[in-house]
Design a protein around this motif. Structure first.
Motif, short mmCIF file in Angstrom:
data_model
loop_
_atom_site.label_atom_id
_atom_site.label_comp_id
_atom_site.label_asym_id
_atom_site.label_seq_id
_atom_site.Cartn_x
_atom_site.Cartn_y
_atom_site.Cartn_z
N PHE A 85 0.84 -1.21 0.00
CA PHE A 85 0.00 0.00 0.00
C PHE A 85 0.88 1.26 0.00
CE2 PHE A 85 -2.41 3.00 2.89
CZ PHE A 85 -3.43 3.30 2.01
N ILE A 110 1.58 3.99 -3.13
CA ILE A 110 1.38 5.43 -3.01
C ILE A 110 2.66 6.18 -3.37
CG2 ILE A 110 0.87 7.31 -1.41
CD1 ILE A 110 -0.87 5.23 0.12
N ALA A 111 3.81 5.63 -2.92
CA ALA A 111 5.07 6.32 -3.18
C ALA A 111 5.41 6.35 -4.67
CB ALA A 111 6.19 5.65 -2.39
N PHE A 112 5.12 5.26 -5.37
CA PHE A 112 5.56 5.19 -6.77
C PHE A 112 4.47 5.46 -7.81
CE2 PHE A 112 8.93 2.69 -4.68
CZ PHE A 112 10.02 3.40 -5.16
N LYS A 147 1.18 7.17 -7.47
CA LYS A 147 0.15 7.93 -6.75
C LYS A 147 -1.21 7.93 -7.44
CE LYS A 147 1.86 11.54 -3.75
NZ LYS A 147 2.93 10.75 -3.25
N LEU A 192 -4.43 5.17 -6.91
CA LEU A 192 -5.45 5.30 -5.88
C LEU A 192 -6.28 6.57 -6.03
CD1 LEU A 192 -3.64 3.93 -2.69
CD2 LEU A 192 -5.19 2.76 -4.26
N ALA A 193 -5.81 7.51 -6.85
CA ALA A 193 -6.58 8.73 -7.08
C ALA A 193 -7.56 8.57 -8.23
CB ALA A 193 -5.63 9.90 -7.34
N ARG A 226 -10.81 7.60 -10.21
CA ARG A 226 -12.20 7.41 -9.79
C ARG A 226 -12.71 6.04 -10.20
NH1 ARG A 226 -15.15 13.18 -10.56
NH2 ARG A 226 -13.29 14.46 -10.39
N GLY A 237 -18.82 8.98 -10.05
CA GLY A 237 -18.81 9.83 -8.86
C GLY A 237 -17.41 10.26 -8.44
N VAL A 238 -17.32 10.81 -7.23
CA VAL A 238 -16.03 11.31 -6.75
C VAL A 238 -15.20 10.22 -6.08
CG1 VAL A 238 -16.88 13.65 -6.40
CG2 VAL A 238 -16.96 12.03 -4.50
N ILE A 239 -15.81 9.09 -5.73
CA ILE A 239 -15.09 8.06 -4.97
C ILE A 239 -13.99 7.43 -5.82
CG2 ILE A 239 -15.31 5.82 -3.81
CD1 ILE A 239 -17.90 6.70 -2.68
N THR A 240 -12.80 7.37 -5.22
CA THR A 240 -11.64 6.82 -5.91
C THR A 240 -11.34 5.42 -5.40
OG1 THR A 240 -10.25 7.73 -4.19
CG2 THR A 240 -10.57 9.10 -6.14
N GLY A 296 -8.81 4.68 -3.91
CA GLY A 296 -8.16 4.86 -2.61
C GLY A 296 -9.09 4.55 -1.45
N ILE A 297 -10.37 4.86 -1.58
CA ILE A 297 -11.30 4.68 -0.46
C ILE A 297 -11.49 3.19 -0.12
CG2 ILE A 297 -13.64 5.15 0.40
CD1 ILE A 297 -11.83 7.66 0.19
N GLY A 302 -8.02 1.81 1.05
CA GLY A 302 -7.64 2.29 2.39
C GLY A 302 -8.49 1.66 3.48
#
Lengths: 576, 102
Positions: free
Chosen positions: B40, B44-46, B48, B51-52, B54, B58-61, B63-64, B67
């Motif tokens: 995880f 995110i580090a490599f 990004k 997870l961003a 969608r 809608g707005v949910i990515t 990532g939700i 996570g």
């Protein structure tokens, strides 16, 4: 203060409590912001109720606290479920409640990444340590670390690292307490610090682990209950639809971004949507992994957490404790995420909570507090403020008890008196240590008022991960480990984590004030390096150890292993 | 503890079974957790933007759910260990203990 007799101390604390409303009023006229908070009698009343109730519990606990075993471990009579709640109460600090919800409000998803780090240490503790700790230990983690080794050097190491970890954690809590209470109750900073220190001393001094445990359990229930209510109220507003809820938050963030002159509508929309994905929190992989390691392995090396495993009767209850603790803490972090987003939609849109610049009244950590008012009115605001205060008390009580046991059990009873001190004498030393630590905590809390202490909790985790965890892990699981190895390696882990933290941006630049970018150690956490140094140090000095003591240490491994795996030969911690 | 008792426990097949099973389960679950958590973090580090991204209109990515999933996974894997340990390891420990009393 330390000259007062116990009954006087109680009287002083009660007097301070009764005086609370007057002090709050007296502080009123100075600042508009404080005046607004000062009229909040609900918060003061609810906190007073909490204090009176917990003082009664302390009185009840004091009657049960007769021996050193009662004082350190509540006689070993806590159940797994109760201990799980108490661990959660010990771990969910005001900083994590207010800090993480504020971080979520500010940067959305990044706050979730941060909170996950605080959760992942618990399974590690369960899989590798919890049962073995319970089977080997009696009162402190040094009992486990020194099980088959020469007592004096290992105990001296364990007590030193315990006190260092406790000191940093405690300072962070005291400064946080002073600032928070100044804000919520309108009290002077030093008055708040003295009240926290005084109440903490009363709980621990008289009620020992029994009172500390129940303060933590009650606080955990209040905090979980309050946070649940807030999350439910927020979600109800959006018909329990996550999509509608998040969409509203994204919209608010986009509108705020659009207020900056020269922002195109596309940029504003992108800024709004950015809270739904990773932002600036993780930029370089080394820092991310290093910080993750500090949190993951530090949890399994925090002395006040490890101590809680000796309050249950056996390995089975120890296991259940961590399961419940993990469940409650995981649930809590899900709630803080909802609360943080709730603060975006309820607080950032309400001019009543904002100053002229659009920042939160009272500082960014007030997100959850303002949200409490938005969803539950003044009464609920009072409730949450009181819970935040109670939270700090529960955490500092656990820390003080861990520090006191390191001095009285490890140093006094084992190192100085060679186990011939007797329970009564040990208990007495423990209580004097609590007094000393309490006074010290108040003094340090006042000294550090204006300092940037953001690094202190992560430093405590880094030390726990780099010194305590490797020592515990290798002494329990590696046959070749020796006294010389754990002492030298443990101190290497301790020193390296402290030195690298001082050289890192969070101390070098933020606290010591050197130029930005000048920090010799560029990463946010030292754990990747200091934990490696601790492990390698223990391994190297154990392997090179050709001493007679080293041979005895290795020869003792099989007997230790039998006890750590089965509990055969383990004294039940129950009252004698 | 008497060396004699230690030797008897060490020779007990139930003890060896207990030790082997607990340590195997413990290490496998530790490895699984490390893989999930550091996976995880490194994602995110490599990468990004993964997870961003969608999920739908809608707005949910992603990532939700990911996570929240890591949090739920952490709790579930802990509960899994504890339930297995309560069933299996305590029985074996009890057998070892009883063997020593005789």
């Amino acid at each position: 203060m330390s000259r007062l007799t116990p009954s006087h101390r109680l009287a002083v604390a009660m007097a301070a409590l009764i005086l609370l409303p007057t002090l709050a009023l007296a502080a009123g006229p100075d600042l508009g912001e404080v005046q607004k908070q000062a009229t909040n009698y609900t918060a003061i009343g609810m906190f007073a109720a909490f204090v009176v109730f917990t003082l009664f519990i302390t009185k009840w606990a004091a009657a049960k606290t007769k021996s050193a075993a009662d004082f350190y471990t509540a006689g070993g009579g806590i159940t797994g479920f109760q201990n799980g709640l108490a661990i959660a109460g010990d771990y969910m600090s005001a900083a994590s409640f207010l800090g993480i919800s504020a971080a979520v409000m500010a940067s959305g998803f990044d706050g979730l990444i941060y909170s996950i780090g605080f959760l992942v240490g618990w399974p590690i503790l369960t899989f590798l340590m919890a049962e073995r700790l319970r089977n080997l230990g009696q009162f402190t983690f040094a009992d486990v670390a020194a099980f088959r080794f020469a007592q004096t050097p290992v105990r001296v190491f364990a007590a030193s690292s315990t006190l260092v970890v406790v000191a940093f954690y405690l300072i962070a809590q005291m400064v946080g307490a002073g600032q928070l209470i100044k804000l919520l109750f309108g009290l002077e900073y030093w008055v708040a610090v003295v009240i926290v220190g005084g109440l903490m001393m009363i709980y621990v001094l008289f009620g020992g682990m029994t009172a500390t445990t129940w303060v933590q359990i009650i606080k955990a229930c209040l905090l979980l209950g309050g946070a649940t209510f807030m999350a439910v109220m927020v979600m109800m507003h959006y018909g329990f639809s996550l999509e509608r809820f998040f969409a509203a938050a994204v919209e608010v963030k986009a509108q705020i971004a659009a207020q900056t002159p020269g922002t195109t509508p596309e940029d504003a929309a992108a800024a709004g949507q950015s809270i739904m994905g990773p932002g600036k929190f993780i930029t370089d992989p080394i820092s991310a992994i290093s910080f993750g390691m500090a949190l993951m392995f530090g949890t399994a090396g925090l002395p006040h957490i490890l101590m809680r495993f000796f309050t249950v009767p056996d390995a089975k209850e120890a296991r259940k404790s961590v399961m419940w603790a993990t469940t409650w803490i995981g649930y809590f972090y899900l709630l803080t995420f909802i609360i943080g987003f709730g603060a975006i939609t309820f607080v950032l849109t309400n001019p009543g909570f904002l100053d002229e610049t659009g920042a939160l009244v009272g500082g960014s950590n007030m997100a959850a507090i303002h949200l409490a008012k938005a969803v539950g009115g003044n009464v609920f605001l009072g409730f949450i403020s009181a819970v935040a205060f109670a939270t700090i008390l529960a955490v500092v009580a656990g820390l003080t008890l861990a520090g006191a046991s390191a001095v009285s059990h490890d140093i006094y009873a084992t190192v100085i008196k060679k186990n011939k001190a007797g329970s009564a004498a040990e208990l007495k030393v423990s209580r004097y240590t609590v007094l000393a630590l309490g006074v010290l905590a108040v003094a340090l809390g006042i000294v550090f008022e204006k300092q940037n202490i953001a690094f202190m909790v992560s430093l405590a985790f880094a030390i726990a991960a780099s010194a305590n965890f490797p020592v515990l892990f290798l002494s329990v699981l590696w046959k070749g480990c020796t006294t010389r190895g754990v002492v030298i390696g443990g101190f290497i882990g301790l020193v390296v984590s402290v030195v690298l933290t001082v050289l890192s941006p969070s101390v070098w630049e933020a606290t010591l004030g050197y130029d930005k970018g000048s920090a010799p150690f560029p990463y946010t956490s030292p754990a990747l390096f200091s934990m490696t140094a601790g492990f390698v140090g223990i391994w190297l000095f154990s392997t090179l150890d050709r001493s007679l003591r080293g041979r005895q240490d290795r020869a003792g491994f099989m007997a230790q292993q039998v006890r750590s795996e089965t509990g055969i030969g383990a004294a039940a911690a129950s009252a004698h | 503890m008497k060396t004699n008792l230690v030797d008897r426990v060490l020779a007990d097949p139930n003890y060896r079974l207990l030790k082997a099973r607990r340590s195997r389960l413990g290490w496998w679950l530790t490895a699984a957790l490390m893989l999930v958590y550091y996976g995880f973090i490194l994602l995110i580090a490599f990468e990004k933007q993964v997870l961003a991204t969608r999920i739908g209109a809608g707005v949910i990515t992603w990532g939700i759910p990911v996570g929240f999933g890591v949090i739920v996974f952490t709790v579930v894997i802990t509960a899994f260990y504890v339930m297995r340990a309560n069933r299996e390891f305590d029985d074996l420990t009890e057998k070892v203990r009883r063997g020593m009393i005789q």
